[in-house]
Design an enzyme around this catalytic site. Structure first.
Site: not given
Ligand code: HPA
Ligand code: ZN
Length: 335
Positions: A16, A199, A278
């Protein structure tokens, strides 16, 4: 070896990682200059200072602004190659990279340019670093299902270059069921299926990802713990969760890493994995995610080994590669 030393030594898979989320501020500024793109921030430091997020949307606004510097094949290559070098330092042996074609096609960049640059970096990572990798094309869920269909159509000439499809961007208000038809088409095409769910969105979105999209993994999924029947289903079917601890902290899904649900997910018998999401925006790559979680939750050596084994088991590698990676893990764990 204590748990932290073990984190650094063991082979891992990362499942991910949004490759556009690996764009470091320095690279954003150098690509902006190379491409003559104006940025709304005067300096690297000013951009970094803007990385104070309150929720997913506050991050996405800056993430899409950062991606605006990507125009040419070489830009996508440089971004992904920088990621692979960092991943190699963290002993990542296999990586599955999300990319967001709509972020680029909306600016006139052809999807073929995006995929060509990313694939060239994947090939170099295999040749020079021994890292295997795959690409997963993500649909932006704040856009329509028709736009997702058009994106799929656009990408089909490059079908052999991506292994699957995912669903990302603003979650709340955009449930998985909005994309049932396009994911059905993707399944017919033999693409592997994943989706972000749970999430910020409720457990009902995780149920929809399972039932309507027929996902093989859930990205994030941390809110499953609010629904015991869902936890039981995820455990029974051994549906992996690609969890991203520093992302959850930076986007205020948890207020303190000591409150992170990772240990509870493992104790519930779920196939949880650690990932960076990220990394350029959330304060760390894969080992930083592992190390800070180990420290905050007091995870054991066995927990660390289980998380790494889960990442290999949950990956879309060939069975031969899976056997190879599990053997590498067992050898380091026994040393
Ligand atoms: N969630 C949803 N969409 C995203 C993310 C995320 O963490 N990162 C990039 N796109
Ligand atoms: Zn994500």
């Amino acid at each position: 070896m204590n748990a932290i030393e073990l984190v650094r030594a063991i082979p891992k898979a990362e499942l991910h990682i949004h490759i556009e989320g690996s764009l470091e501020p320095e690279l954003i500024f150098s690509l902006a200059q190379r491409n003559g793109v104006a940025l709304p921030y005067p300096s690297v430091q000013a951009l970094r200072e803007a990385y104070a997020f309150t929720d997913l949307q506050s991050f996405l606004d800056i993430y899409y602004a950062g991606a605006s510097v990507l125009l040419h094949e070489a830009d996508f290559f440089d971004m992904a190659w920088a990621y692979f070098q960092r991943a190699h330092a963290d002993r990542v042996r296999h990586a599955e990279l999300f990319f967001d074609p709509q972020t680029h096609t909306a600016r006139g960049v052809p999807v073929g340019t995006v995929i060509a640059g990313l694939r060239r970096a994947c090939e170099r990572a295999q040749a020079e670093l021994g890292i295997s990798s795959e690409l997963i094309l993500c649909f932006l869920r704040h856009l329509s299902e028709e736009a997702a269909f058009a994106t799929l159509e656009d990408a089909l000439p490059y079908r052999e270059h991506f292994i699957g499809v995912g669903l990302d961007s603003s979650e709340v208000g955009h449930p998985p069921s909005k994309f049932s038809r396009v994911f059905a088409r993707c399944r017919e095409l033999g693409l592997r299926i994943v989706a972000h769910a749970g999430e910020e969105g409720p457990p009902a979105y995780i149920w929809e990802a399972l039932k309507d999209l027929k996902v093989e993994r859930i990205d994030h999924g941390v809110r499953c713990l609010e629904d015991p029947a869902l936890v039981a289903e995820l455990a029974r079917r051994r549906v992996p969760l690609t969890v991203c601890p520093l992302s959850n902290l930076k986007l205020c899904v948890v207020n303190d890493l000591r409150d992170h649900p990772m240990k509870r997910l493992l104790d519930a018998g779920l196939c949880a994995t650690v990932n960076s999401d990220d990394p350029a925006y959330f304060g760390g790559y894969l080992n930083a995610n592992f190390e800070q979680t180990v420290q905050a939750l007091g995870l054991s050596r066995d927990d660390v080994i289980a998380l790494a084994r889960n990442s290999i088991e949950a990956s879309f590698v060939s069975e031969a590669r899976r056997v190879e990676l599990l053997a590498e893990l067992a050898a380091v764990a026994a040393a």
